[in-house]
Design a protein around this motif. Structure first.
Motif, PDB file in Angstrom:
ATOM      1  N   ALA A   1       0.620  -1.070   0.125  1.00  0.00           N
ATOM      2  CA  ALA A   1      -0.036  -0.115   0.115  1.00  0.00           C
ATOM      3  C   ALA A   1       0.777   1.311   0.082  1.00  0.00           C
ATOM      4  CB  ALA A   1      -0.936  -0.288   1.264  1.00  0.00           C
ATOM      5  N   GLY A   2       2.186   1.261   0.658  1.00  0.00           N
ATOM      6  CA  GLY A   2       3.053   2.336   0.635  1.00  0.00           C
ATOM      7  C   GLY A   2       3.008   2.549   2.092  1.00  0.00           C
ATOM      8  N   VAL A   3       4.296   2.652   2.671  1.00  0.00           N
ATOM      9  CA  VAL A   3       4.493   2.769   4.209  1.00  0.00           C
ATOM     10  C   VAL A   3       5.844   3.527   4.296  1.00  0.00           C
ATOM     11  CG1 VAL A   3       5.348   0.621   4.644  1.00  0.00           C
ATOM     12  CG2 VAL A   3       3.994   1.902   6.482  1.00  0.00           C
ATOM     13  N   ALA A   4       5.902   4.375   5.309  1.00  0.00           N
ATOM     14  CA  ALA A   4       7.274   5.011   5.705  1.00  0.00           C
ATOM     15  C   ALA A   4       7.537   4.437   7.088  1.00  0.00           C
ATOM     16  CB  ALA A   4       7.115   6.531   5.942  1.00  0.00           C
ATOM     17  N   LEU A   5       8.675   3.850   7.363  1.00  0.00           N
ATOM     18  CA  LEU A   5       9.044   3.060   8.600  1.00  0.00           C
ATOM     19  C   LEU A   5       9.876   4.145   9.147  1.00  0.00           C
ATOM     20  CD1 LEU A   5       9.366   0.401  10.478  1.00  0.00           C
ATOM     21  CD2 LEU A   5      11.543   0.575   9.532  1.00  0.00           C
ATOM     22  N   ILE A   6       9.779   4.597  10.289  1.00  0.00           N
ATOM     23  CA  ILE A   6      10.660   5.532  11.140  1.00  0.00           C
ATOM     24  C   ILE A   6      11.341   4.612  12.391  1.00  0.00           C
ATOM     25  CG2 ILE A   6      10.904   8.034  12.280  1.00  0.00           C
ATOM     26  CD1 ILE A   6       8.437   8.805  10.499  1.00  0.00           C
TER      27      ILE A   6
ATOM     28  N   ILE B   1       2.398   5.831   8.607  1.00  0.00           N
ATOM     29  CA  ILE B   1       3.877   5.718   9.048  1.00  0.00           C
ATOM     30  C   ILE B   1       3.889   4.638  10.176  1.00  0.00           C
ATOM     31  CG2 ILE B   1       5.357   6.988  10.602  1.00  0.00           C
ATOM     32  CD1 ILE B   1       4.691   9.600   9.062  1.00  0.00           C
ATOM     33  N   VAL B   2       4.908   3.865  10.315  1.00  0.00           N
ATOM     34  CA  VAL B   2       5.043   3.101  11.287  1.00  0.00           C
ATOM     35  C   VAL B   2       6.186   3.388  12.140  1.00  0.00           C
ATOM     36  CG1 VAL B   2       5.625   0.821  12.000  1.00  0.00           C
ATOM     37  CG2 VAL B   2       3.943   1.189  10.307  1.00  0.00           C
ATOM     38  N   LEU B   3       6.163   3.573  13.386  1.00  0.00           N
ATOM     39  CA  LEU B   3       7.357   4.243  14.308  1.00  0.00           C
ATOM     40  C   LEU B   3       7.850   2.940  15.085  1.00  0.00           C
ATOM     41  CD1 LEU B   3       5.246   7.058  15.858  1.00  0.00           C
ATOM     42  CD2 LEU B   3       7.213   7.542  14.362  1.00  0.00           C
ATOM     43  N   THR B   4       9.007   2.928  15.070  1.00  0.00           N
ATOM     44  CA  THR B   4       9.781   1.999  16.181  1.00  0.00           C
ATOM     45  C   THR B   4      11.128   2.359  16.560  1.00  0.00           C
ATOM     46  OG1 THR B   4      10.175  -0.699  15.886  1.00  0.00           O
ATOM     47  CG2 THR B   4      10.727   0.789  13.864  1.00  0.00           C
ATOM     48  N   GLY B   5      11.909   1.293  17.018  1.00  0.00           N
ATOM     49  CA  GLY B   5      13.003   1.888  17.808  1.00  0.00           C
ATOM     50  C   GLY B   5      12.611   2.425  19.244  1.00  0.00           C
ATOM     51  N   GLY B   6      13.650   2.611  20.111  1.00  0.00           N
ATOM     52  CA  GLY B   6      13.545   2.885  21.402  1.00  0.00           C
ATOM     53  C   GLY B   6      12.693   4.301  21.651  1.00  0.00           C
TER      54      GLY B   6
ATOM     55  N   LEU C   1      15.012   6.122   8.001  1.00  0.00           N
ATOM     56  CA  LEU C   1      13.717   6.105   7.549  1.00  0.00           C
ATOM     57  C   LEU C   1      13.879   4.959   6.114  1.00  0.00           C
ATOM     58  CD1 LEU C   1      11.030   7.537   6.467  1.00  0.00           C
ATOM     59  CD2 LEU C   1      12.492   8.913   5.073  1.00  0.00           C
ATOM     60  N   ALA C   2      12.859   4.411   6.133  1.00  0.00           N
ATOM     61  CA  ALA C   2      12.832   3.397   4.807  1.00  0.00           C
ATOM     62  C   ALA C   2      11.356   3.649   4.193  1.00  0.00           C
ATOM     63  CB  ALA C   2      12.956   1.928   5.214  1.00  0.00           C
ATOM     64  N   ILE C   3      11.149   3.950   2.976  1.00  0.00           N
ATOM     65  CA  ILE C   3       9.854   3.778   2.593  1.00  0.00           C
ATOM     66  C   ILE C   3       9.532   2.801   1.431  1.00  0.00           C
ATOM     67  CG2 ILE C   3       8.466   5.416   0.854  1.00  0.00           C
ATOM     68  CD1 ILE C   3       9.855   7.885   2.115  1.00  0.00           C
ATOM     69  N   PHE C   4       8.662   2.209   1.437  1.00  0.00           N
ATOM     70  CA  PHE C   4       8.154   1.033   0.595  1.00  0.00           C
ATOM     71  C   PHE C   4       6.942   1.300  -0.125  1.00  0.00           C
ATOM     72  CE2 PHE C   4      10.675  -0.926   3.914  1.00  0.00           C
ATOM     73  CZ  PHE C   4      11.391  -1.958   3.242  1.00  0.00           C
ATOM     74  N   LYS C   5       6.743   0.808  -1.488  1.00  0.00           N
ATOM     75  CA  LYS C   5       5.565   1.146  -2.097  1.00  0.00           C
ATOM     76  C   LYS C   5       5.464   0.094  -3.216  1.00  0.00           C
ATOM     77  CE  LYS C   5       2.066   3.647  -3.852  1.00  0.00           C
ATOM     78  NZ  LYS C   5       0.991   3.941  -3.236  1.00  0.00           N
ATOM     79  N   ASP C   6       4.479  -0.356  -3.352  1.00  0.00           N
ATOM     80  CA  ASP C   6       4.058  -1.680  -4.306  1.00  0.00           C
ATOM     81  C   ASP C   6       5.150  -2.747  -3.961  1.00  0.00           C
ATOM     82  OD1 ASP C   6       2.543  -0.223  -5.600  1.00  0.00           O
ATOM     83  OD2 ASP C   6       3.861   0.873  -7.025  1.00  0.00           O
ATOM     84  N   GLY C   7       5.478  -2.929  -2.403  1.00  0.00           N
ATOM     85  CA  GLY C   7       6.124  -4.022  -2.235  1.00  0.00           C
ATOM     86  C   GLY C   7       7.849  -3.897  -2.385  1.00  0.00           C
ATOM     87  N   ILE C   8       7.937  -2.898  -2.748  1.00  0.00           N
ATOM     88  CA  ILE C   8       9.397  -2.402  -3.018  1.00  0.00           C
ATOM     89  C   ILE C   8      10.051  -1.315  -2.272  1.00  0.00           C
ATOM     90  CG2 ILE C   8      11.241  -2.022  -4.960  1.00  0.00           C
ATOM     91  CD1 ILE C   8       8.852  -3.224  -6.935  1.00  0.00           C
ATOM     92  N   ILE C   9      11.334  -1.332  -1.885  1.00  0.00           N
ATOM     93  CA  ILE C   9      11.813  -0.341  -1.174  1.00  0.00           C
ATOM     94  C   ILE C   9      12.072   0.846  -2.294  1.00  0.00           C
ATOM     95  CG2 ILE C   9      14.294  -1.428  -1.407  1.00  0.00           C
ATOM     96  CD1 ILE C   9      13.556   0.364   1.666  1.00  0.00           C
ATOM     97  N   ARG C  10      11.733   2.089  -1.954  1.00  0.00           N
ATOM     98  CA  ARG C  10      11.761   3.020  -2.647  1.00  0.00           C
ATOM     99  C   ARG C  10      12.669   4.221  -2.242  1.00  0.00           C
ATOM    100  NH1 ARG C  10       9.574   1.425  -7.388  1.00  0.00           N
ATOM    101  NH2 ARG C  10       7.544   0.303  -7.115  1.00  0.00           N
ATOM    102  N   HIS C  11      12.988   4.439  -0.804  1.00  0.00           N
ATOM    103  CA  HIS C  11      13.926   5.398  -0.347  1.00  0.00           C
ATOM    104  C   HIS C  11      14.281   5.200   0.806  1.00  0.00           C
ATOM    105  CE1 HIS C  11      14.994   9.674  -0.356  1.00  0.00           C
ATOM    106  NE2 HIS C  11      14.465   9.690   0.848  1.00  0.00           N
ATOM    107  N   THR C  12      15.556   5.247   1.227  1.00  0.00           N
ATOM    108  CA  THR C  12      16.148   5.184   2.625  1.00  0.00           C
ATOM    109  C   THR C  12      17.003   6.401   3.132  1.00  0.00           C
ATOM    110  OG1 THR C  12      17.934   4.100   1.528  1.00  0.00           O
ATOM    111  CG2 THR C  12      16.364   2.806   2.726  1.00  0.00           C
ATOM    112  N   ALA C  13      17.056   6.650   4.412  1.00  0.00           N
ATOM    113  CA  ALA C  13      17.578   7.810   4.730  1.00  0.00           C
ATOM    114  C   ALA C  13      17.920   7.780   6.176  1.00  0.00           C
ATOM    115  CB  ALA C  13      16.738   9.048   4.616  1.00  0.00           C
TER     116      ALA C  13
END
Length: 440
Positions: A203-208, A327-332, A217-229
């Motif tokens: 669906a498209g998600v940003a993992l923070i 957005i999905v937030l994770t990490g301490g 940050l990792a952004i996925f869309k259509d099941g594929i990694i699109r952007h990392t920072a």
């Protein structure tokens, strides 16, 4: 998979170093056999700044997880982050010599290897080459070209680049701690494997991933990694601000943040006060929770705005790039009170906290499903997947050897089924080992 196939994920973070040892149970879920934790003293913002202290912390974490699990740890999958990581997009193609044969893994590997030859800035090295869509002849938007006919194979790639010195320093620490480096993975990718569902990635998600020293940050869309920072701020900067703003020591600032901290200043009343003991008989300090949350809010807002800028740069506001799952937030750092609400308020996107419990076996310890272990769980999963690939490889080789008796052909077959990611890694590990041996 055999039950004795064990892997180890080593998360070298800015606040803690975690060694997690585990295997897959009969249901394909992660069974964590042991976990070791050590305070990370030699890492600043995801980059090793003190080799000796980092080695000691790694040894401490590994020894703890060995004593809990009863297994000896030899090789580990390590995560890499830090402000030196950057990503870029690149398109490349190969012309196949025989268009009458179907495209196979060797063609894709040749294409990926070609991208590895890209000229980087001095002192930089390619860490990952991640194919996105493929194009065969003039037909575009192909996710899986294997088995198709075509003369020209083209692809868009997401290339992750890091500094050679930082990567080698991590390798040096792992080797000096008496361990072998079996693989190296970008930390946001590891966290993503642990906390994101396939539906979210489609669906498209940003993992923070908010860590101590960096926010990944990792952004996925259509099941594929699109952007990392990798953004060079994290939970430690918030602690630092509380320490300065309230004139207290770091230990007290960290406790204040965890126990009473909130990212939403309107939540606390002026009358709510916490008293902090003074140093060596000095008078105790009184701090209002409203002031505390104002300090936290200012810094957290800055971190989220940095991340949101990256999400906009990816193209979230375009129709095609819309991140439906939010957005999905994770990490301490994601455990800070009211952080989710603040993120939703600033970005206008849906948000949730990501727990790595989906992949863990049912009888796992509750502490393991804390967001602060997301990266370690992801690295452990990566290690187990590598084992599964290696197991599959000899079977393919045996079949191929039976078909072809000649030695030269056998060598070609042995090279063919290597996983895509290994092509970089083998070249990198050889260089790393040579460098470490020379350094000694």
């Amino acid at each position: 998979m055999e039950n004795n196939k064990i892997a180890v994920g080593l998360d070298i973070g800015t606040t803690k170093i975690v060694a997690m040892i585990g295997r897959k149970n009969e249901y394909g879920k992660l069974e964590v056999l042991g976990i070791g934790k050590a305070k990370s003293l030699g890492v600043k913002r995801g980059v090793v700044s003190n080799i000796t202290q980092t080695i000691q912390s790694i040894q401490q974490a590994v020894e703890e997880s060995e004593s809990v699990s009863g297994h000896k740890i030899e090789n580990v999958v390590v995560g890499i982050a830090g402000q030196h990581i950057r990503s870029l997009h690149h398109s490349d193609y190969i012309t196949r010599s025989n268009a009458d044969e179907v495209i196979d893994e060797i063609d894709i590997e040749n294409l990926v290897n070609q991208v590895h030859k890209l000229v980087m800035l001095p002192g930089e090295e390619i860490i990952h080459v991640l194919p996105q869509e493929f194009k065969v002849d003039s037909q575009g938007e192909i996710k899986e070209p294997i088995g198709m006919y075509g003369g020209r194979l083209e692809a868009n790639f997401h290339v992750v680049v890091g500094q050679v010195s930082s990567i080698r320093n991590i390798g040096r620490c792992v080797k000096s701690a008496g361990l072998d480096l079996s693989d190296i993975t970008l930390e946001p990718l590891a966290s993503a494997s642990a906390v994101l569902s396939q539906e979210e990635k489609e669906a498209g998600v940003a993992l923070i991933d908010i860590g101590g020293g960096t926010t990944d940050l990792a952004i996925f869309k259509d099941g594929i990694i699109r952007h990392t920072a990798v953004i060079p701020f994290g939970g430690n900067v918030i602690t630092e601000d509380i320490k300065e703003g309230c004139s207290i020591i770091e230990k007290q600032a960290e406790l204040l943040k965890i126990k009473f901290g909130s990212a939403w200043p309107g939540e606390n009343k002026e009358t709510e006060i916490v008293s902090i003991p003074g140093l060596r008989g000095r008078e105790p300090k009184e701090i209002t929770l409203k002031n505390l949350s104002k300090i936290i809010h200012a810094r957290v807002q800055e971190i989220i705005e940095h991340v949101y800028l990256e999400i906009k740069n990816y193209g979230h506001e375009t129709q095609k790039g819309k991140l439906i799952a939010g957005i999905v937030l994770t990490g301490g750092g994601s455990q800070l009170k009211h952080l989710r609400q603040l993120v939703e308020y600033i970005t206008g996107m849906d948000a949730r906290i990501g727990y790595p419990n989906e992949h863990l076996a049912g009888d796992s310890d509750d502490t393991l499903s804390s967001p602060s272990y997301a990266t370690a769980v992801g690295l452990l999963m990566e290690g187990l997947e590598n084992h599964a690939r290696e197991e599959k490889q000899p079977e393919e080789e045996i079949e191929a050897v039976e078909e072809t008796k000649e030695e030269e052909e056998k060598e070609v077959v042995e090279e063919a089924p290597k996983p895509k990611k290994k092509s970089f890694f083998e070249k990198f590990t050889d260089g790393l080992k040579e460098f470490l041996d020379n350094a000694e």
